[in-house]
Design a protein around this motif. Structure first.
Motif, PDB file in Angstrom:
ATOM      1  N   ASN A  15      24.879  18.852  12.896  1.00 24.30           N
ATOM      2  CA  ASN A  15      25.223  18.079  11.694  1.00 24.30           C
ATOM      3  C   ASN A  15      26.682  18.237  11.274  1.00 24.30           C
ATOM      4  OD1 ASN A  15      24.031  20.693  11.056  1.00 24.30           O
ATOM      5  ND2 ASN A  15      24.611  20.210   8.953  1.00 24.30           N
ATOM      6  N   ARG A  16      27.390  19.227  11.855  1.00 27.47           N
ATOM      7  CA  ARG A  16      28.819  19.385  11.523  1.00 27.47           C
ATOM      8  C   ARG A  16      29.507  20.180  12.638  1.00 27.47           C
ATOM      9  NH1 ARG A  16      29.293  24.579   8.484  1.00 27.47           N
ATOM     10  NH2 ARG A  16      27.171  25.333   8.203  1.00 27.47           N
ATOM     11  N   ILE A  18      31.519  21.709  15.732  1.00 31.25           N
ATOM     12  CA  ILE A  18      31.575  21.470  17.181  1.00 31.25           C
ATOM     13  C   ILE A  18      30.341  20.705  17.673  1.00 31.25           C
ATOM     14  CG2 ILE A  18      31.566  22.675  19.416  1.00 31.25           C
ATOM     15  CD1 ILE A  18      33.345  24.860  18.015  1.00 31.25           C
ATOM     16  N   GLU A  67      15.346  24.655  13.199  1.00 30.31           N
ATOM     17  CA  GLU A  67      15.957  25.835  12.561  1.00 30.31           C
ATOM     18  C   GLU A  67      15.841  26.951  13.597  1.00 30.31           C
ATOM     19  OE1 GLU A  67      17.203  27.388   9.394  1.00 30.31           O
ATOM     20  OE2 GLU A  67      17.148  28.960  10.894  1.00 30.31           O
ATOM     21  N   ASN A  96      24.425  25.820  20.479  1.00 32.39           N
ATOM     22  CA  ASN A  96      25.689  25.771  19.730  1.00 32.39           C
ATOM     23  C   ASN A  96      25.569  26.376  18.328  1.00 32.39           C
ATOM     24  OD1 ASN A  96      28.354  24.441  18.739  1.00 32.39           O
ATOM     25  ND2 ASN A  96      26.786  23.495  17.442  1.00 32.39           N
ATOM     26  N   TYR A 179      29.572  39.402  13.828  1.00 32.12           N
ATOM     27  CA  TYR A 179      29.726  38.245  14.710  1.00 32.12           C
ATOM     28  C   TYR A 179      30.075  38.694  16.129  1.00 32.12           C
ATOM     29  CZ  TYR A 179      31.681  33.677  16.175  1.00 32.12           C
ATOM     30  OH  TYR A 179      31.961  32.494  16.812  1.00 32.12           O
ATOM     31  N   VAL A 212      38.867  26.939  16.537  1.00 29.37           N
ATOM     32  CA  VAL A 212      38.733  25.537  16.157  1.00 29.37           C
ATOM     33  C   VAL A 212      38.634  25.341  14.644  1.00 29.37           C
ATOM     34  CG1 VAL A 212      37.490  23.404  16.723  1.00 29.37           C
ATOM     35  CG2 VAL A 212      37.303  25.375  18.258  1.00 29.37           C
ATOM     36  N   THR A 214      37.005  24.263  11.994  1.00 28.10           N
ATOM     37  CA  THR A 214      35.690  23.841  11.484  1.00 28.10           C
ATOM     38  C   THR A 214      35.430  24.705  10.257  1.00 28.10           C
ATOM     39  OG1 THR A 214      34.540  25.534  12.776  1.00 28.10           O
ATOM     40  CG2 THR A 214      34.778  23.364  13.811  1.00 28.10           C
TER      41      THR A 214
HETATM   42  P1  NDP Z   1      30.197  25.354  11.811  1.00 23.17           P
HETATM   43  O1  NDP Z   1      30.016  26.390  10.759  1.00 23.17           O
HETATM   44  O2  NDP Z   1      31.125  24.219  11.571  1.00 23.17           O
HETATM   45  O3  NDP Z   1      28.779  24.716  12.208  1.00 23.17           O
HETATM   46  C1  NDP Z   1      27.714  25.569  12.516  1.00 23.17           C
HETATM   47  C2  NDP Z   1      26.488  24.729  12.860  1.00 23.17           C
HETATM   48  O4  NDP Z   1      25.414  25.631  13.152  1.00 23.17           O
HETATM   49  C3  NDP Z   1      26.016  23.863  11.686  1.00 23.17           C
HETATM   50  O5  NDP Z   1      25.494  22.657  12.167  1.00 23.17           O
HETATM   51  C4  NDP Z   1      24.920  24.709  11.066  1.00 23.17           C
HETATM   52  O6  NDP Z   1      23.941  23.979  10.343  1.00 23.17           O
HETATM   53  C5  NDP Z   1      24.297  25.287  12.348  1.00 23.17           C
HETATM   54  N1  NDP Z   1      23.459  26.418  12.047  1.00 23.17           N
HETATM   55  C6  NDP Z   1      23.809  27.600  11.471  1.00 23.17           C
HETATM   56  N2  NDP Z   1      22.712  28.374  11.334  1.00 23.17           N
HETATM   57  C7  NDP Z   1      21.668  27.664  11.827  1.00 23.17           C
HETATM   58  C8  NDP Z   1      20.287  27.912  11.942  1.00 23.17           C
HETATM   59  N3  NDP Z   1      19.738  29.065  11.532  1.00 23.17           N
HETATM   60  N4  NDP Z   1      19.494  26.958  12.514  1.00 23.17           N
HETATM   61  C9  NDP Z   1      20.031  25.797  12.933  1.00 23.17           C
HETATM   62  N5  NDP Z   1      21.322  25.488  12.824  1.00 23.17           N
HETATM   63  C10 NDP Z   1      22.133  26.416  12.281  1.00 23.17           C
HETATM   64  O7  NDP Z   1      30.613  26.153  13.121  1.00 23.17           O
HETATM   65  P2  NDP Z   1      31.349  25.695  14.470  1.00 23.17           P
HETATM   66  O8  NDP Z   1      31.019  24.286  14.752  1.00 23.17           O
HETATM   67  O9  NDP Z   1      32.733  26.133  14.412  1.00 23.17           O
HETATM   68  O10 NDP Z   1      30.611  26.644  15.511  1.00 23.17           O
HETATM   69  C11 NDP Z   1      29.724  26.179  16.513  1.00 23.17           C
HETATM   70  C12 NDP Z   1      29.578  27.281  17.548  1.00 23.17           C
HETATM   71  O11 NDP Z   1      30.859  27.580  18.118  1.00 23.17           O
HETATM   72  C13 NDP Z   1      29.060  28.595  16.960  1.00 23.17           C
HETATM   73  O12 NDP Z   1      28.161  29.188  17.851  1.00 23.17           O
HETATM   74  C14 NDP Z   1      30.329  29.448  16.836  1.00 23.17           C
HETATM   75  O13 NDP Z   1      30.058  30.812  16.890  1.00 23.17           O
HETATM   76  C15 NDP Z   1      31.100  28.973  18.048  1.00 23.17           C
HETATM   77  N6  NDP Z   1      32.541  29.249  17.971  1.00 23.17           N
HETATM   78  C16 NDP Z   1      33.325  28.624  17.034  1.00 23.17           C
HETATM   79  C17 NDP Z   1      34.674  28.910  16.959  1.00 23.17           C
HETATM   80  C18 NDP Z   1      35.597  28.276  15.970  1.00 23.17           C
HETATM   81  O14 NDP Z   1      36.793  28.640  15.939  1.00 23.17           O
HETATM   82  N7  NDP Z   1      35.133  27.325  15.155  1.00 23.17           N
HETATM   83  C19 NDP Z   1      35.291  29.891  17.885  1.00 23.17           C
HETATM   84  C20 NDP Z   1      34.379  30.464  18.834  1.00 23.17           C
HETATM   85  C21 NDP Z   1      33.064  30.140  18.864  1.00 23.17           C
HETATM   86  P3  NDP Z   1      23.922  23.940   8.704  1.00 23.17           P
HETATM   87  O15 NDP Z   1      24.889  22.860   8.301  1.00 23.17           O
HETATM   88  O16 NDP Z   1      22.500  23.604   8.398  1.00 23.17           O
HETATM   89  O17 NDP Z   1      24.345  25.296   8.229  1.00 23.17           O
END
Ligand code: NDP
Length: 257
Positions: A15-16, A18, A67, A96, A179, A212, A214
């Motif tokens: 939903n948001r 990556i 979830e 992801n 983390y 990234v 985000t």
């Molecule tokens: P965001 O915080 O932008 O998005 C996280 C996503 O994960 C959201 O869609 C969120 O949903 C979902 N999520 C979190 N908890 C749960 C759950 N319990 N069940 C289902 N969905 C869940 O993070 P990023 O897009 O930046 O990160 C995506 C991946 O990339 C992660 O694994 C992160 O660790 C990894 N990453 C990111 C980096 C960065 O710099 N951004 C660097 C290295 C790795 P909701 O909106 O419902 O909370």
């Protein structure tokens, strides 16, 4: 020539960030996947509006509630996806969804450590178990094919902060203890999965998407989500058996554990 895409894919946390960008970029490929299962915690909530809008325009995009910390939710999602696949397998699973909290050696507590571990490690482990039979089915459909994302692949989104080897240089910059520990455990999970699922023809790789911009990465991050996902898709497209059980970054470089 257009790069061939996997026929069927599932991504968590769409939903948001990556996850959402992965969906967007898959959708605009010249030959997009036939079915993209984009999962999120609550497809009907305001924070999933952009994803819902995309689904109204693209019949190959299917929104699924999932979830990652709830085994019942995962099981229901797997049943729904199996139904929609109508006997076909799932070529690509991208774990992801993830969370990061601010935690230092001083501030970390049991609750925080377990919460992050549950989402970032237990979640991908349960999701993979639930969808494994569908990944196996995809691999069995082309038994002679080399390992690739077209055949069957499991991708765990990790982070450079998981690297024990690089912690000396990176810990003071990103002191996110829970983390880091969770992603290091996710790497171990990836390596173990790669050893066992190799027998089934399923490629298992962990990938660092870069730092990234985000909600998780913050506004000072180096890459836009568009740049990161472009790189990630290029790397995924080129994965072969030599990448089984390793951690690579969004530019295709191997990161030491
Ligand atoms: P965001 O915080 O932008 O998005 C996280 C996503 O994960 C959201 O869609 C969120 O949903 C979902 N999520 C979190 N908890 C749960 C759950 N319990 N069940 C289902 N969905 C869940 O993070 P990023 O897009 O930046 O990160 C995506 C991946 O990339 C992660 O694994 C992160 O660790 C990894 N990453 C990111 C980096 C960065 O710099 N951004 C660097 C290295 C790795 P909701 O909106 O419902 O909370």
């Amino acid at each position: 020539m257009a790069e061939p895409m996997p026929r069927t894919i599932l991504i968590t946390g769409c939903n948001r960030g990556i996850g959402l960008e992965l969906v967007k970029q898959f959708l605009v490929k010249p030959t997009p996947p036939e079915q993209i299962f984009a999962t999120c915690r609550n497809p009907d909530a305001p924070q999933s509006q952009e994803l819902r809008k995309l689904a109204t325009k693209h019949p190959n995009l299917v929104l699924i509630k999932l979830e990652v910390t709830d085994p019942t939710s995962i099981w229901k999602a797997a049943k729904e996806v199996e139904k929609q696949l109508k006997g076909c397998g799932l070529n690509l699973l991208i774990n992801n969804a993830g969370i990061m909290t601010e935690s230092t050696l001083e501030s970390v507590d049991e609750k925080d450590l377990l919460h992050v571990y549950t989402t970032n490690v237990v979640g991908p482990m349960l999701v993979t178990k639930a969808f494994l039979s569908l990944l196996k089915k995809a691999a069995q459909a082309v038994p002679q094919a080399e390992m690739s994302w077209h055949k069957a692949a499991l991708i765990n989104i990790s982070s450079i902060t998981s690297s024990i080897d690089k912690a000396i240089e990176t810990f003071s910059l990103f002191p996110v203890l829970s983390y880091r520990c969770s992603k290091a455990a996710l790497n171990m999970l990836t390596r173990c999965q790669s050893v066992v699922y190799k027998e089934d023809g399923i490629l298992c790789t962990a990938i660092h998407p870069g730092w990234v911009k985000t909600d998780l990465g913050g506004p000072q991050a180096q890459l836009t989500v568009d740049e990161s996902v472009h790189g990630v898709l290029k790397v995924l497209c080129a994965l072969s058996k030599k990448h089984n059980g390793i951690l690579v970054d969004w530019e295709g470089n191997t990161i030491p554990w």
